[in-house]
Motif scaffolding. Sequence first.
Motif, PDB file in Angstrom:
ATOM      1  N   ALA B 213       0.841  -1.202   0.000  1.00  0.00           N
ATOM      2  CA  ALA B 213       0.000   0.000   0.000  1.00  0.00           C
ATOM      3  C   ALA B 213       0.877   1.253   0.000  1.00  0.00           C
ATOM      4  O   ALA B 213       0.579   2.227  -0.703  1.00  0.00           O
ATOM      5  N   ALA B 215       3.856   1.515  -1.289  1.00  0.00           N
ATOM      6  CA  ALA B 215       4.440   1.655  -2.630  1.00  0.00           C
ATOM      7  C   ALA B 215       3.420   2.268  -3.592  1.00  0.00           C
ATOM      8  O   ALA B 215       3.752   3.161  -4.372  1.00  0.00           O
ATOM      9  N   ALA B 216       2.175   1.827  -3.508  1.00  0.00           N
ATOM     10  CA  ALA B 216       1.136   2.356  -4.387  1.00  0.00           C
ATOM     11  C   ALA B 216       0.912   3.841  -4.113  1.00  0.00           C
ATOM     12  O   ALA B 216       0.800   4.661  -5.029  1.00  0.00           O
ATOM     13  N   ARG B 218       3.048   5.926  -2.915  1.00  0.00           N
ATOM     14  CA  ARG B 218       4.208   6.657  -3.398  1.00  0.00           C
ATOM     15  C   ARG B 218       4.082   6.911  -4.905  1.00  0.00           C
ATOM     16  O   ARG B 218       4.434   7.969  -5.396  1.00  0.00           O
ATOM     17  N   GLU B 219       3.528   5.931  -5.628  1.00  0.00           N
ATOM     18  CA  GLU B 219       3.478   6.036  -7.079  1.00  0.00           C
ATOM     19  C   GLU B 219       2.337   6.923  -7.562  1.00  0.00           C
ATOM     20  O   GLU B 219       2.514   7.720  -8.470  1.00  0.00           O
ATOM     21  N   ASP B 220       1.131   6.750  -7.016  1.00  0.00           N
ATOM     22  CA  ASP B 220      -0.026   7.513  -7.498  1.00  0.00           C
ATOM     23  C   ASP B 220      -1.137   7.466  -6.454  1.00  0.00           C
ATOM     24  O   ASP B 220      -1.749   6.427  -6.236  1.00  0.00           O
TER      25      ASP B 220
END
Lengths: 235, 372
Positions: B213, B215-216, B218-220
Amino acid sequence: MSLLAVRGLRVAYGGIQAVRGIDLDIAQGELVCLIGPNGAGKSSTLRGLMGLVGHEGQVHFDGACLTGRATHEIATRGIALVPEGRGIFGRLTVAENLAMGAYSRRDHAAIRVDMAHVHALFPRLEERRDQLAGTLSGGEQQMLAIARALMGRPRLLLLDEPSMGLAPLMVRRIYETVTTVAREGVTILLVEQNAHLALRISQRAYVMESGSISLSGNSPELAMDTRIRAAYLGE
Amino acid sequence: MRRLPGLDFLHARPGLAFALLAALLIALPFLVGSGLGNSWVRVLDFVLLYMLMAIGLNIVVGYAGLLDLGYIAFYALGAYVYAWLASPHFGLHLPFWVILPLGATFAGLFGVLLGTPVLRLRGDYLAIVTLGFGEIIRIFMNNLNAPFNLTNGPQGINLIDPVRIAGLSFAEPPRFLGLDLPPTYLYYYLFLAFTLLAIGVAMRLQDSRVGRAWAALREDEVAAAAMGINLRNTKLLAFAMGAVFGGVAGGLFAAFQGFISPESFSLWESILVLCMIVLGGMGNVAGALLGAALLTILPEALRYLGDLQRTVLGQVVVEPTDLRMLLFGVALVSMMLFRPTGLLSSRQHRREWAAEDGVAEQERASLYDSRA
């Protein structure tokens, strides 16, 4: 009885009214499109539905009221959004992106079945499963965004301009897939600027202009409507 | 893991590699102490403390992508909680294993306190607010000696109890198996235990559901929310987890030093810890460890440059302290030029940068990774 019923949806950014009180009804299994020019408030409508921006009005999904709910709760109830610009997780692999689509699910066996299913729909994604999503081409990224949304087993799929920035050949491929997904029983609300394409694959359509719905009806009829032809189809 | 040339025999025998590493870590203070003197064992202790902090900050910045420039505030809070509960300042002398969890919890609560108002901020705005938070904590510590003397102001708190475990006080070194164990050695083993625990926790977190979660997020953010991720809780958890690591490190620091003052918790310290994870490679634990080791040891090693100048040139031409900062800057800039993803960049970072060289190149890299 409609799956999604929207009444008087309003979205405003500061003092600017982007959506001025619209009504939408989508029945189970329908493919409905929302077309209109740039800046008409189509994307804002989707953002309002997903709880990504503050909004007024009533949103009922499958009998439950969604107004004022947080985005993640709305997602968990079965609405998936493929955002404008795709919103893929660029520094995660294709496989990790797809796994994130099933984030709120716990049925691991069914997730594996769905993974196989989206791989069948988009063989390219299986070939590139260990590649970072940010290195895919635009069309592949759009496929990934749709596949990722499907991994959540949504009952309603919101697609925001899936044809944006893609080569005509790729647009056709994406639209074929959207039709396939719809035929499999997923209810879809498709937002498009490309009225020609959207009207061809959808059953019903809403036309949005300056924040309001100006026309609505069956897509084949709207495609013949002189006003639509003049305004959007360049004839 | 990439294979190191000449060490192939270790890859074949992971058990042997593990035993060698364990032996090295146990013998390290004795090797360093006898070779370089006790002051270098003290440097080792600080390496471990900074490793703890770098692992913690890496959760916030590397995993969740939330740029935090006030991280040292949590270190300060952990240190002050320890000082309040184990010093003559309030006349309290609670045991070490009671205080440390309290300090960690306290720091974690402040992590949530910092996280709540900044939930909607990202990037530059987030960095500025967290920077302000770090300074506010330091200024509070500097000024809370009146009307009620909580922190003893700029003088700081002195005579903090050393760690005492099972009747063994770290201040009165015992003889053990005929070996002298000075306090710096004992603290080394204590800090080593905490660092190993922190490494384990951080690596498990990265592979967990919440790690994905982060990582997600961080990305968008929009897409993450649309996947059903609760943005608020996920962000607050990152801040709180990072803060807990900082709080533990702060408590250990207070016990080790026996004295703390607001001076130890300046903005520079926050930036230093951030530099450690940037230098080592953002988002991966090994990188954070390497960065912490390098940026703690190098400035100490450069002190010798003063002596060197005196022997070779007969006088000190450039002050070693000035030179340290200069070399520090040169090291960071050249790293950005030649290894922009950090010395030990994470698999994903490396591939992201490699992408420009073409997909084929990159697919070879991923094959390589999966085999090693």
